[in-house]
Every structure is written in structure tokens, then in C-alpha cells.
Motif scaffolding. Structure first.
Motif, mmCIF file in Angstrom:
data_model
loop_
_atom_site.group_PDB
_atom_site.id
_atom_site.type_symbol
_atom_site.label_atom_id
_atom_site.label_comp_id
_atom_site.label_asym_id
_atom_site.label_seq_id
_atom_site.Cartn_x
_atom_site.Cartn_y
_atom_site.Cartn_z
ATOM 1 N N UNK A 230 -3.576 13.844 -2.975
ATOM 2 C CA UNK A 230 -2.914 12.545 -2.862
ATOM 3 C C UNK A 230 -3.965 11.446 -2.938
ATOM 4 N N UNK A 231 -3.556 10.269 -3.382
ATOM 5 C CA UNK A 231 -4.429 9.100 -3.338
ATOM 6 C C UNK A 231 -3.639 7.900 -2.824
ATOM 7 N N UNK A 232 -4.361 6.952 -2.258
ATOM 8 C CA UNK A 232 -3.735 5.730 -1.748
ATOM 9 C C UNK A 232 -4.002 4.592 -2.730
ATOM 10 N N UNK A 233 -2.962 3.846 -3.033
ATOM 11 C CA UNK A 233 -3.086 2.722 -3.962
ATOM 12 C C UNK A 233 -2.543 1.456 -3.322
ATOM 13 N N UNK A 234 -2.997 0.311 -3.822
ATOM 14 C CA UNK A 234 -2.516 -0.982 -3.325
ATOM 15 C C UNK A 234 -2.416 -1.945 -4.493
ATOM 16 N N UNK B 81 0.859 -1.186 0.000
ATOM 17 C CA UNK B 81 0.000 0.000 0.000
ATOM 18 C C UNK B 81 0.892 1.233 0.000
ATOM 19 N N UNK B 82 0.506 2.233 -0.795
ATOM 20 C CA UNK B 82 1.354 3.415 -0.945
ATOM 21 C C UNK B 82 0.486 4.637 -1.234
ATOM 22 N N UNK B 83 0.964 5.811 -0.792
ATOM 23 C CA UNK B 83 0.300 7.074 -1.098
ATOM 24 C C UNK B 83 1.142 7.848 -2.104
ATOM 25 N N UNK B 84 0.498 8.326 -3.177
ATOM 26 C CA UNK B 84 1.226 9.077 -4.211
ATOM 27 C C UNK B 84 0.536 10.422 -4.434
ATOM 28 N N UNK B 85 1.315 11.383 -4.928
ATOM 29 C CA UNK B 85 0.785 12.710 -5.221
ATOM 30 C C UNK B 85 -0.009 12.683 -6.520
ATOM 31 N N UNK B 86 -1.055 13.494 -6.549
ATOM 32 C CA UNK B 86 -1.815 13.701 -7.780
ATOM 33 C C UNK B 86 -1.204 14.909 -8.496
ATOM 34 N N UNK C 85 7.088 0.937 -8.739
ATOM 35 C CA UNK C 85 7.337 1.720 -9.954
ATOM 36 C C UNK C 85 6.513 3.006 -9.992
ATOM 37 N N UNK C 86 5.368 3.004 -9.324
ATOM 38 C CA UNK C 86 4.429 4.127 -9.415
ATOM 39 C C UNK C 86 4.871 5.258 -8.493
ATOM 40 N N UNK C 87 5.077 6.437 -9.069
ATOM 41 C CA UNK C 87 5.545 7.590 -8.309
ATOM 42 C C UNK C 87 4.540 8.738 -8.300
ATOM 43 N N UNK C 88 3.537 8.676 -9.162
ATOM 44 C CA UNK C 88 2.569 9.760 -9.213
ATOM 45 C C UNK C 88 1.283 9.292 -9.882
ATOM 46 N N UNK C 89 0.211 10.003 -9.563
ATOM 47 C CA UNK C 89 -1.056 9.820 -10.267
ATOM 48 C C UNK C 89 -1.233 11.050 -11.134
ATOM 49 N N UNK C 90 -1.088 10.880 -12.441
ATOM 50 C CA UNK C 90 -1.037 12.028 -13.354
ATOM 51 C C UNK C 90 -2.378 12.270 -14.033
#
Length: 229
Positions: free
Chosen positions: A156-160, A127-132, A168-173
């Protein structure tokens, strides 16, 4: 004569009823194959507690050969045939097959099953939180106009998902499509964010879940204003 015929008829009816009772209730065993019986995956929450998840298919069915007398077999249906694979026994990542349990009424017996085991690929879950990040082509803003800071519903959003993918995922674009029709007014939209790596390239996230409930689409606003002279 009539009484004799009635007696014979009654005897035939009784004989037929006894024959049916023997065949349907206490008679010889029959076998029936019940096809495409759903396998229920139970205790999936136990996988998550161990930071594990299933990669790929979660829907399986099996064929069951069941024996019993005709009456008992006729009563079988999806409500009294249960097939379960207990995920709580899985403690480590692996790619193998697992045994499932078949629960039947006491009046019948399981004779065969196909396949005998269910294939699952179990991987580490993270589980990880990334910036939008909201991006747009500034060259499409016409001369004499500029933009104010983007207003966005979520920062920000939380992904799993699978650990190797999440890493690999660093951002939600969110990429705004600036056109000649919308380049001189407020740009407003509700868009889906793409999960991207550090270079802004979209990552294959088919097994990634966005945990933030409101993030199916994200409302954004880009104020576009004429520059003061």
C-alpha cells in the motif's frame, strides 16, 4: 603661490566630499525599480492543517519601486528585501488574489509594486491509502511455464492531493513488461506505480504527492517457473 594652490585644492576636496555626502546620505530622494523579487509563501503547513492546498504555480515574483537616498538604495539587495505571502490566513477553498507584505530597511520607502496581489487557487486537500496492484499479461508466459505469487516491496502507499482527484484514484498500478527475453525466469524490476481509477485507467495526478517515502520506485519480483510434469 604653492601654499595658495594647496589651500585651493584642499577646499575643492572638502567641497566635493560635502557634495557627495549631501547627494549620497542626506540628499534628494531617488527612485529605483527592483525587478523579479521572489515572493515567499510562508506557513504552508497551516494550509494542510485546514485540509487545503495550492493548485498550480507556487513560484511568483514582483517588481518593487523603492525610494530613498542614493546610499540607501545602493545597499538594497535580496538579503534585505523580503516579500512574503502568509498562507495561514486562508481558511476556505477559493480562486482569487491575495495581498503580500513587503519588508524593507527603515532607510527606504516602498512607492509602488507590480502586481499588487498574487493569484492563487486553493482547493480541498485529501490524504488516502491505496493498494499497490501488480499486473502483467499472462498470455506472454510461454507454454509449460507458470508464475508464483508476485513479491513486492510495498502493498500500500499513501497519497495526498486535490480532493476531487484523490477520490478518483483507487489503486497504484505497476505493469510488468513480459517479453520473449524475460518470460522464462524471475522478473525483477524497480518500477514507478501509476495512479489509476477503478478501471485501471491512469488519472491525471500532476498535483498528487506520494507520501510514502519509499514509493518513488517499488521493487517487484515475479517468479516464473517451469511446470512440473
Amino acid at each position: 603661490m604653492t601654499r595658495k594652490l594647496v589651500t585651493v585644492a584642499i577646499a575643492l576636496v572638502i567641497s566635493f566630499a560635502l557634495w557627495m555626502y549631501v547627494v549620497m546620505v542626506i540628499g534628494p530622494e531617488y527612485s529605483d525599480t527592483f525587478r523579479n523579487v521572489e515572493v515567499k509563501l510562508v506557513n504552508e503547513s497551516a494550509l494542510e492543517k485546514n485540509n487545503l492546498m495550492i493548485l498550480g504555480d507556487k513560484e511568483f515574483d514582483v517588481d518593487l519601486e523603492i525610494t530613498g537616498n542614493r546610499s540607501a538604495l545602493n545597499k538594497l539587495n535580496s538579503s534585505n528585501i523580503t516579500v512574503e505571502l502568509d498562507l495561514s490566513t486562508i481558511l476556505e477553498p477559493n480562486k482569487t488574489t491575495y495581498r503580500y507584505e513587503v519588508y524593507l530597511p527603515d532607510s527606504v520607502t516602498l512607492k509602488g509594486q507590480s502586481p499588487a496581489r498574487i493569484p492563487l487557487e486553493i482547493v480541498r486537500r485529501k490524504v488516502k491509502t491505496v493498494d499497490v496492484e501488480v499486473v502483467f499479461d499472462e498470455d506472454k508466459i510461454p507454454a509449460g511455464y507458470g508464475t508464483l505469487p508476485v513479491e513486492q516491496e510495498l502493498e500500500k502507499i499513501e497519497i495526498a492531493g486535490p480532493e476531487d482527484v484523490i477520490d478518483q484514484i483507487m489503486q497504484a498500478k505497476i505493469e510488468l513488461d513480459i517479453t520473449d527475453e524475460n518470460n522464462k525466469s524471475d522478473y525483477k524490476a524497480e518500477l514507478k506505480a501509476a495512479l489509476c481509477d477503478a478501471n485501471g485507467q491512469e488519472v491525471d495526478s500532476r498535483y498528487v504527492t506520494v507520501m510514502t517515502a519509499e514509493a518513488e520506485t517499488i521493487a517487484v519480483k515475479l517468479p516464473i517457473r517451469m511446470r512440473s510434469r
